[in-house]
Design an enzyme around this catalytic site. Structure first.
Site, PDB file in Angstrom:
ATOM      1  N   HIS A   1       0.820  -1.216   0.000  1.00  0.00           N
ATOM      2  CA  HIS A   1       0.000   0.000   0.000  1.00  0.00           C
ATOM      3  C   HIS A   1       0.852   1.263   0.000  1.00  0.00           C
ATOM      4  CE1 HIS A   1       1.119  -0.528   4.183  1.00  0.00           C
ATOM      5  NE2 HIS A   1       0.803   0.742   4.391  1.00  0.00           N
TER       6      HIS A   1
ATOM      7  N   HIS B   1       4.730   0.067   0.422  1.00  0.00           N
ATOM      8  CA  HIS B   1       5.421  -0.809   1.370  1.00  0.00           C
ATOM      9  C   HIS B   1       4.497  -1.899   1.883  1.00  0.00           C
ATOM     10  CE1 HIS B   1       3.706   2.492   3.681  1.00  0.00           C
ATOM     11  NE2 HIS B   1       3.639   1.677   4.712  1.00  0.00           N
TER      12      HIS B   1
ATOM     13  N   ARG C   1       4.726   5.342  14.828  1.00  0.00           N
ATOM     14  CA  ARG C   1       4.844   5.966  13.511  1.00  0.00           C
ATOM     15  C   ARG C   1       4.205   7.351  13.539  1.00  0.00           C
ATOM     16  NH1 ARG C   1       1.261   3.498   8.899  1.00  0.00           N
ATOM     17  NH2 ARG C   1      -0.113   5.073   9.733  1.00  0.00           N
TER      18      ARG C   1
HETATM   19  C1  SIN Z   1       3.005   0.526   7.985  1.00  0.00           C
HETATM   20  O1  SIN Z   1       3.161   1.729   8.206  1.00  0.00           O
HETATM   21  O2  SIN Z   1       2.404   0.138   7.002  1.00  0.00           O
HETATM   22  C2  SIN Z   1       3.618  -0.476   8.949  1.00  0.00           C
HETATM   23  C3  SIN Z   1       5.004  -0.815   8.554  1.00  0.00           C
HETATM   24  C4  SIN Z   1       5.685  -1.768   9.520  1.00  0.00           C
HETATM   25  O3  SIN Z   1       5.108  -2.108  10.549  1.00  0.00           O
HETATM   26  O4  SIN Z   1       6.825  -2.142   9.250  1.00  0.00           O
END
Ligand code: SIN
Length: 274
Positions: A104, A247, A262
């Site tokens: 995504h 990612h 995040r």
């Molecule tokens: C995300 O922001 O999609 C999660 C990425 C992760 O947990 O490595």
């Protein structure tokens, strides 16, 4: 391949995407000069990584704000009233889903999706829990000239219900229309802008043609040729440019625990048609 950029060094991790930064301590105030170098490295590599950065939440939020206003998530709740812009990333033995388990672009359902995200992982399973990023420049460049010409000028609908509806089917989520081939606002490079996490359909063709095209494009951009796979260590930090990468968080460690925080930086404009 190691390149020096002012006070920092960047090691290229794959031909198309990803660079590991050294020479900066994110736990201390970062100079304007280093912020400019980090931003330039982000634009060049699409995603950059830092090792051994045991930042607290306040430091991560302040670091994020050096690149723009922080984004409040349109689909999920933030950490708490003090840090509504911080999203805890958590998985354990009770998890039914993890954030980002499909390919995504973050929040492409928003009219102006976030420009980038900064993720600090502070607890890891003994093995696994890597994250993959894909360069949408490289995916676009590898399409045939005829396919590129076919896609240019098309638009697609990005629907937040695809990603978030399963958590709360009664919720309301943004829906936006974006170009299928976009142009990065800083580099001017063309890139592929559809993703499995949010894109419901291509608008300009029948539902059957849209499904066939999207299936082809997802199979194409998910090829490892355009990827970097990052193996986290405790207190690694990833900073990705959400305008030219996708990612996927690899959830191969159930029932082990993985934890991080995040923040997302606001975008400044909608994806630009190429
Ligand atoms: C995300 O922001 O999609 C999660 C990425 C992760 O947990 O490595």
């Amino acid at each position: 391949m190691l390149a020096t950029r002012g006070t920092i060094s960047v090691k290229r991790l794959s031909p198309h995407v990803g660079g590991e930064i050294s020479g900066v301590d994110l736990t201390k105030p970062v100079s304007d000069e280093q912020i400019a170098e980090i931003k330039a490295a982000l634009i060049e590599h699409g995603v950059i990584f830092f090792r051994d950065q045991p930042m607290d939440l306040e430091t991560q939020v302040k670091f994020g704000r050096r690149f723009g206003d922080l984004h409040i998530h349109s689909g999920m709740k933030g950490l708490d009233d003090k840090y509504p812009e911080v999203r805890p990333i958590h998985a354990d033995a009770d998890s039914k889903h993890v954030a980002g388990e499909d390919w995504h672009t973050d929040l492409s359902c928003d009219p102006i999706p976030p420009m980038g995200s900064i993720l600090h992982i502070y607890e890891l399973p003994p093995l696994g829990g890597d994250t993959c990023w894909a360069s949408m420049y490289a995916a676009y460049d590898a399409l045939s000239p005829r396919m590129r010409a076919h896609l240019e000028g098309m638009t697609a609908t990005h629907d937040g219900r695809i990603a978030f509806g399963r958590f709360n089917p009664a919720g309301t989520y943004p829906i936006s229309v974006h170009p299928v081939v976009a142009k990065h606002p800083d580099t001017g490079r063309k890139l592929l802008y559809v993703n499995r996490g949010f894109t419901s359909h291509i608008n300009d063709v029948s539902p059957e043609e849209s499904a066939a095209l999207l299936n082809y494009l997802y199979a194409h951009l998910e090829k490892p040729h355009f990827h970097v796979r990052f193996v986290w260590q405790k207190h690694s930090v990833a900073f990705w440019d959400n305008r030219c990468t996708q990612h996927l968080a690899v959830w191969d460690y159930f029932p082990q625990v993985r934890n991080g925080y995040r923040v997302q930086i606001e975008g400044t404009e909608p994806p630009i048609p190429a």
